[in-house]
Motif scaffolding. Structure first.
Motif, PDB file in Angstrom:
ATOM      1  N   ILE A 538       0.860  -1.196   0.000  1.00  0.00           N
ATOM      2  CA  ILE A 538       0.000   0.000   0.000  1.00  0.00           C
ATOM      3  C   ILE A 538       0.895   1.244   0.000  1.00  0.00           C
ATOM      4  O   ILE A 538       1.594   1.512   0.975  1.00  0.00           O
ATOM      5  CB  ILE A 538      -0.910   0.000   1.248  1.00  0.00           C
ATOM      6  N   GLN A 539       0.896   1.963  -1.099  1.00  0.00           N
ATOM      7  CA  GLN A 539       1.726   3.167  -1.224  1.00  0.00           C
ATOM      8  C   GLN A 539       0.842   4.347  -0.866  1.00  0.00           C
ATOM      9  O   GLN A 539       0.087   4.829  -1.694  1.00  0.00           O
ATOM     10  CB  GLN A 539       2.202   3.327  -2.678  1.00  0.00           C
ATOM     11  N   HIS A 555      -0.787   1.389   7.256  1.00  0.00           N
ATOM     12  CA  HIS A 555      -0.838   0.002   6.816  1.00  0.00           C
ATOM     13  C   HIS A 555      -0.061  -0.080   5.528  1.00  0.00           C
ATOM     14  O   HIS A 555      -0.419   0.547   4.548  1.00  0.00           O
ATOM     15  CB  HIS A 555      -2.290  -0.428   6.581  1.00  0.00           C
ATOM     16  N   ASN A 556       1.008  -0.858   5.537  1.00  0.00           N
ATOM     17  CA  ASN A 556       1.879  -0.901   4.363  1.00  0.00           C
ATOM     18  C   ASN A 556       1.558  -2.046   3.429  1.00  0.00           C
ATOM     19  O   ASN A 556       2.034  -2.089   2.306  1.00  0.00           O
ATOM     20  CB  ASN A 556       3.335  -1.087   4.806  1.00  0.00           C
ATOM     21  N   PHE A 557       0.835  -3.031   3.966  1.00  0.00           N
ATOM     22  CA  PHE A 557       0.661  -4.251   3.181  1.00  0.00           C
ATOM     23  C   PHE A 557      -0.741  -4.778   3.441  1.00  0.00           C
ATOM     24  O   PHE A 557      -1.160  -4.894   4.595  1.00  0.00           O
ATOM     25  CB  PHE A 557       1.713  -5.278   3.614  1.00  0.00           C
ATOM     26  N   ASP A 558      -1.464  -5.099   2.375  1.00  0.00           N
ATOM     27  CA  ASP A 558      -2.831  -5.596   2.521  1.00  0.00           C
ATOM     28  C   ASP A 558      -2.775  -7.096   2.820  1.00  0.00           C
ATOM     29  O   ASP A 558      -2.849  -7.935   1.929  1.00  0.00           O
ATOM     30  CB  ASP A 558      -3.582  -5.320   1.213  1.00  0.00           C
ATOM     31  N   LYS A 559      -2.632  -7.396   4.119  1.00  0.00           N
ATOM     32  CA  LYS A 559      -2.387  -8.795   4.507  1.00  0.00           C
ATOM     33  C   LYS A 559      -3.573  -9.693   4.167  1.00  0.00           C
ATOM     34  O   LYS A 559      -3.402 -10.797   3.649  1.00  0.00           O
ATOM     35  CB  LYS A 559      -2.098  -8.865   6.010  1.00  0.00           C
ATOM     36  N   ALA A 560      -4.772  -9.189   4.462  1.00  0.00           N
ATOM     37  CA  ALA A 560      -5.959 -10.036   4.273  1.00  0.00           C
ATOM     38  C   ALA A 560      -6.112 -10.428   2.803  1.00  0.00           C
ATOM     39  O   ALA A 560      -6.325 -11.594   2.474  1.00  0.00           O
ATOM     40  CB  ALA A 560      -7.190  -9.299   4.763  1.00  0.00           C
TER      41      ALA A 560
END
Length: 1291
Positions: A538-539, A555-560
């Motif tokens: 997520i930029q 939140h840097n990364f869409d884990k879900a």
């Protein structure tokens, strides 16, 4: 350019930064090393004494300041050791690593040998120590014992257990002579270390250089040039090879070659991976690697420092493209054992003493520890950790690579075997055989390789002669096939090796090729697993400064979404892994690469992903878990081979220096005192040093300009450091200063770090759990909650274990938390006994009879009681398991914070168990920590019920009748059956005249239905029940099953049993505390006093309009469709959607009741089921008359199916009443996709005008067609019915 500045200019591209010598300082004499855990019962020759850095050249290098304490500790981790001429010991080589606070690394390579002690003072000091020792042991005249037993602190006992006396190691018959030292008769030797410190890990080259230097000292003839020439040459005249190039330089006797990978290749790793694999076995190594990826605590254990270093470097090298972010000390000096107390992930290596037993090793915390015993090839893993994806195929591929290099028992140098006193002296040949034999056994034990392949490979190695190996294999009972063919092959190989290359060169080339191929197999796994990681980054920040400032909230990364894209078998591992610090740092580096140069590992990794995309190696289906093998093994090995065969650059030869004559005279066996003045400055006119210095200056200038354009330089550095250290609880601890103040400071950092981690973890757990409304927080609809929740709870358990093991006085058991709980339990029970003894009160438990106010008795909140529940669970075998189960139970009961507060309120106990600096004794932090845990009470967890599915659980059932309208009791014999997501209790008779009972049963999971019925016996058989309450007596979850109907013949719909649908009841007093931030309710079923049959209310009350009825049907079907679109783990109960409140059955009931003529003919109520029965009777009679024969074939079939189902329901032995039968018909029709086909039959039936008014929905064609369309949407989904619904139906 002056000499000193030449040093500084060239240093960044010099091969070696320092040459250092460590050993005994004759000025200060013998100083015992207290920190190394001194054991005065040992003989003086076995004790440890302080070593010193005797000399270093040059004095200092600007960007790599010399860390004297660290170098001294790591060159001689155990301090000085002495021996006499009776105990010959070969020189030892080991490497070490110094990690600075900013994470940069420097490597050290050490050759340790024994030099004769010439100082009379030291010899006489040793003699005196011996006389004192002999006098003491004669006086005591008792066998010496280890001090571990009486040790006050776990760390002291660790030190002493490592210091158990070694067995005597010299082949000599006179034990007096072995153990003792007499200056008149014995020669005393002391260890000395030669050390090279380099910026890059050129292990093989440094090892060869140091061994040639040692050979020059010990050989009979003086070396060709003074030793200063060789040291000066490697410090100042040998450059680092350029990326992608190889370099040749000269040692004392022969040339040495090294190579450096190019920019697109995996970074340099010169430690032999093959050796690590053959020491541990492939499977073990993969398991340790998995623990490392999941950031557990990893402790390597071996008697050999080089093995510790090889294993540690092998594991961290294989992590590419990720990097270990926590404490990394591959060789832990004896004086730093308190590091093992660190409540953070670490990777450390601990030296074992000969014959020291693993069981004597008292480690501060073992709940999350992976213990790796390298010498005995065995590992102890933490409990329940996920397996690496495609583990079996992965191990297979690695084994094949190893086999292709003939890696088997004889890999690497055979272990040096020390012969026991009294045995025959060992010849090299004999030593090789025993080593090979031992390794053959080892490998069998590792499950590495099969016997016959092994034998063949032994031959392929070509290290020893074939005949000797053949004799050996025969003796070990291994049959050797195709010997002649192999023999020819080995000869050819041997002759080829002679092409101007030594055996050592060949060995090095083989190691380098094997290293790169093994690493490629690992790298290729990550390239496949994370091929699409960029899509989920997520930029969100416009520039570096704002990103660094808001780093924590972002939140840097869409884990879900990332997880929802992965194959099911990968999820247990990946869901843990993407929560680690190394993954977070990797994603941070990716985001920062928009604004600054890409981190090298990331650059190589991204390059590989792009290449894979180009060749479209990626499997067509995203979610495929099929294993993809590495495709570039050949090319990677060829690149290395070409570099090593064709040398790109040769360094200047060592030459005579401008030195004073006569100094540093050669004396065999002694390392001379080198001339410092020539070694402290480099050459003034050195082409490459000058060139690189200007290049460096140019680079510096450019960097400064770009930085000025961006932010103020210092500010930017500060931000970047802070951002990078985010979440790292502790940067690398310093290896030097060990004052109490420093230890306290380090521990304070730990406390801060633990608190921060607790804050992040609880916040993450809350957001995850409430994620459905929290879409604006960057959490989409795609939630794999079951799995993620488990991962987060497991990491919470791990955090609590680390907090409880920080600053322990004495370690007891593997789980510090459970051990504290047991202490607490023992104290409380003792106090209880005292109270009871003082005031004996008759505690007669009252049996609840049919008193007039029936309600669920409240459940006492008790920490001890929860512990007893866990203790009675025979399924859990370990303390760590018990602690985790207790945490899960407390979390589910929303009592975790309260319980821990109670546990810590016993201050005397905390003082007894913990040191002053422990986290649990830092008042303010402890309060904040409990507050963070308290926030978890706002959400519902089922983390105990859903994990321990096989345990026995006591349940309590309370039946609440409606007393105003009926008798509270019934004369018949009632029974009940409770069902949940995991099974049912079976039918249980309720004792007569009792409205409350308890029963034990295997965990039913979340409860879904209760069947309640009776046998209609006696005069007062009718029974009007308001609801049934059921409570899980361990977790306290209470379910309410509304009924609100009669059970009895001739009343209501004549039902003698009902299936009730439950909802979780909110315990009283909690409504306010949790309101506003509770989890969305879990598929609640009826929340009103249950719909009393629409028919029985026909005359009065509420009648829905046709529009409301149609809307209700749409809503009910919609809910079922949504149910199937959710991930399986979080679907909730389908039964409730079919039969509960606002369910499909309820909506269709309303549909059929609309316009239904339910007039009471002679006081008998008519039910919808009566209509269905009449319709079926008509169809059956029409069928017999042949009227249906002419109708279309499918229609005839449908008629038959409807008749069959209705008759099956009517002939069931259960007395479920007419409404129950209608409910069952709808459920079976939904399951078998027949509802839309049955509707037209009922509509066409001539019975309809008699039983329905004209305006009834059932008689409106368009409405019925619309209903059929809606019901057909359910055909796409597999509707399954709970056993309690379809019991006794025979279709």
């Amino acid at each position: 350019m002056s000499g000193s500045s030449a040093v500084s200019g060239a240093a960044p591209c010099r091969f070696a930064h320092y040459f250092a010598i460590c050993g005994i300082d004759t000025e200060t004499g013998l100083e015992p090393d207290e920190l190394a855990g001194e054991n005065f019962e040992q003989s003086p020759l076995k004790r440890t004494f302080k070593s010193k850095v005797l000399a270093r050249y040059p004095e200092n290098v600007e960007w790599n300041p010399f860390d004297q304490d660290a170098v001294n500790m790591l060159c001689m981790p155990k301090g000085l050791s002495f021996r006499t001429q009776a105990d010959q010991r070969p020189p030892q080589f080991h490497s070490f690593i110094i990690t600075k606070e900013d994470g940069s690394r420097t490597y050290g390579f050490v050759n340790t040998f024994y030099e004769e002690v010439t100082s009379p003072q030291i010899c006489s000091a040793m003699q005196t120590l011996y006389q004192m020792h002999n006098a003491q042991s004669a006086a005591a005249n008792t066998p010496s014992s280890s001090s571990a037993s009486s040790s006050s602190s776990s760390m002291d006992s660790l030190a002493s257990s490592l210091d158990e006396a070694d067995p005597p190691t010299c082949p000599s018959s006179s034990s007096r002579r072995v153990g003792g030292y007499d200056s008149s008769r014995d020669t005393l030797y002391v260890s000395k270390a030669l050390c090279l410190i380099t910026p890059m890990p050129f292990m093989h080259a440094c090892r060869r250089f140091l061994s040639q230097l040692h050979r020059a000292v010990t050989s009979a003839a003086a070396p060709p040039l003074p030793l200063e020439s060789y040291v000066h040459n490697i410090l100042y005249e040998v450059p680092l090879p350029a990326p992608g190039r190889s370099l040749k330089f000269h040692g004392v006797y022969e040339p040495i070659v090294c190579q450096r990978p190019g920019l697109g290749e995996l970074q340099l790793a010169d430690f032999p991976l093959g050796e690590a694999f053959s020491l541990l076995g492939v499977e073990n190594l993969v398991q340790v690697f998995t623990c490392t990826l999941l950031e557990m605590q990893i402790l390597l254990y071996s008697h050999d420092y080089q093995r510790l270093m090889t294993a540690a470097e092998a594991i961290t090298t294989l992590l590419f493209p990720f990097q270990w972010q926590h404490v990394y000390v591959p060789i832990l000096p004896a004086s730093l054992l308190h590091f093992l107390d660190a409540p953070v992930p670490y990777l450390m290596g601990l030296q074992s003493k000969d014959g020291a037993d693993r069981s004597k090793l008292e480690l501060p915390q073992e709940a999350n520890l992976c213990f790796v015993d390298i010498d005995n090839h065995y590992i102890e893993l933490p409990e329940d950790f996920p397996q690496f994806p495609n583990k079996a195929e992965f191990i297979q591929e690695l084994s094949e690579v190893l086999l292709s290099y003939g890696i088997s028992a004889n890999m690497g140098a055979p272990p040096r075997t020390r012969t026991n006193p009294g045995s025959t002296p060992s010849t090299p040949a004999r030593e090789r055989k025993t080593a090979a034999l031992r390794q053959l056994e080892d490998d069998g034990r590792n499950g590495n390789l099969a016997g016959e392949e092994l034998a063949v490979l032994e031959l392929l190695q070509g290290n020893a002669t074939l005949e000797r190996l053949q004799a050996l294999t025969k003796r070990t009972g291994v049959t050797v096939a195709r010997v002649d063919a192999l023999r020819a092959g080995v000869r050819a190989q041997a002759s080829e090796g002679q092409g101007g290359r030594t055996a050592a060169d060949e060995e090095e080339l083989r190691n380098a090729k094997l290293n790169v191929q093994l690493r490629e197999v690992f790298a290729s796994r990550f390239t496949t697993m994370f091929a699409d990681y960029e899509a989920f980054v997520i930029q969100s920040a416009p520039d570096l400064e704002s990103w660094l400032t808001n780093r924590e909230q972002m939140h840097n990364f869409d884990k879900a979404s990332f997880l929802s894209d992965q194959p099911e078998p990968y999820l247990p591992f990946l869901s843990h892994f993407i929560e680690t610090q190394m993954f977070a740092t990797f994603i941070d580096n990716k985001i920062m690469s928009q604004w600054e140069e890409k981190e090298p590992l990331l650059r190589v990794f991204d390059g590989r992903i792009d290449k894979a995309r180009l060749y479209n190696v990626r499997a067509p289906s995203l979610r495929s878990s099929s294993y993809q093998r590495c495709s570039i093994l050949k090319e990677s090995a060829q690149a290395i081979e070409q570099r090593l065969m064709k040398i790109d650059h040769t360094a200047i030869h060592p030459h005579l220096l401008d030195m004073k004559i006569g100094q540093g005279k050669y004396e065999q066996g002694f390392f001379p005192k080198l001339q410092a003045d020539v070694l402290n400055t480099g050459p003034t006119s050195n082409k490459w040093s000058h060139r690189t210095a200007t290049a460096q200056r140019r680079k510096d200038r450019h960097r400064q300009q770009t930085e000025h354009l961006g932010l103020d330089n210092d500010l930017k550095e500060k931000y970047i450091q802070e951002a990078r250290s985010l979440g790292k609880n502790l940067r690398q601890p310093k290896l030097s200063d060990l004052s109490p103040a420093v230890i306290a400071q380090t521990n304070w950092k730990f406390v801060e770090g633990l608190l921060k981690e607790c804050r992040m973890k609880t916040k993450r757990m809350l957001v995850e759990k409430m994620g459905r409304e929290a879409v604006e927080l960057g959490h989409g609809e795609a939630n794999i909650t079951g799995l993620e929740e488990n991962t987060l709870i497991a990491s919470l358990c791990d955090l609590l274990e680390r907090i409880w093991s920080h600053g322990l006085q004495v370690k007891q058991g593997k789980s510090a938390l459970w051990s504290h709980l047991l202490h607490y339990q023992a104290r409380e029970e003792k106090l209880d006994q005292q109270h009871q003894a003082e005031s004996p009160v008759s505690n007669v438990p009252e049996r609840r009879k049919s008193d007039c106010s029936v309600a669920m008795p409240s459940l006492r909140v008790s920490l001890i009681q929860d512990m007893r529940h866990i203790q009675s669970m025979s399924e859990i075998k370990t303390d760590v398991g018990r602690a985790r189960a207790w945490i899960r139970l407390s979390l589910e009961k929303k009592l975790l914070s309260q319980h821990l507060k109670q546990l810590l309120s016993r201050h005397a106990l905390a003082k007894k168990l913990y040191k002053r600096y422990a986290f649990l004794r830092s008042e303010e932090e402890k309060e904040q920590f409990l507050f963070h845990l308290l926030s978890l009470n706002t959400v519902d967890y089922f983390c105990f019920t859903s994990v321990f599915t096989t345990i026995m659980i006591p349940y309590r059932v309370v039946i609440i009748p409606i007393k105003k309208l009926s008798n509270a009791m019934t004369t018949s014999n009632p029974w009940v059956c409770v069902s949940g997501e995991l099974g049912d209790s079976g039918i249980m008779q309720i004792p007569k005249n009792v409205l409350e009972m308890t029963f034990d049963c295997q965990n039913l999971g979340k409860l879904t239905t209760v069947q309640l019925g009776h046998d209609n016996a006696g005069l007062l058989a009718k029974w009007l029940v308001d609801c049934v309450m059921v409570r899980n007596e361990i977790t306290g979850h209470t379910y309410r099953f509304p009924c609100g109907r009669w059970l009895g013949k001739g009343v209501d719909d004549g039902s003698l049993e009902r299936v009730l649908f439950g909802e979780l009841a909110v315990p009283s007093g909690e409504e306010d505390s949790g309101r506003g931030c509770r989890t969305p309710p879990l598929q609640r079923s009826p929340s009103q006093t249950r719909r009393i049959s629409t028919t029985s209310l026909s005359g009065r009350g509420y009648k829905p309009t046709s529009a409301q009825i149609q809307e209700a049907i749409g809503e009910a079907v919609n809910n079922i469709v949504k149910h199937f679109h959710k991930p399986e783990k979080e679907r909730g109960s389908l039964t409730v959607l079919l039969c509960g409140e606002s369910s499909l059955v309820a909506a269709l009931e309303q549909f059929f009741h609309h316009g239904f003529k339910s007039a009471r003919l002679f006081q008998k109520t008519v039910f919808v089921w009566d209509f269905v029965e009449k319709a079926v009777a008509y169809m059956e009679s029409a069928d017999q008359m042949g009227d249906l024969q002419e109708t279309a074939e499918p229609l005839g079939m449908t008629c038959q199916s409807l008749c069959r189902y209705v008759n099956a329901i009517n002939s069931t032995p259960r007395n479920i009443g007419k409404d129950g039968k209608f409910q069952l018909l709808v459920c079976l029709g939904a399951r078998d996709r027949l509802l839309p086909q049955w509707l037209p039959l009922l509509v066409e039936c001539p019975v309809i005008p008699r039983m329905y008014e004209d305006a009834a929905l059932l008689r409106d064609r368009t409405t019925v067609n619309a209903l059929i369309g809606v019901l057909e949407t359910l055909h796409d989904f597999p509707v399954t019915l709970e056993a309690s619904l379809v019991k006794g139906i025979d279709l």
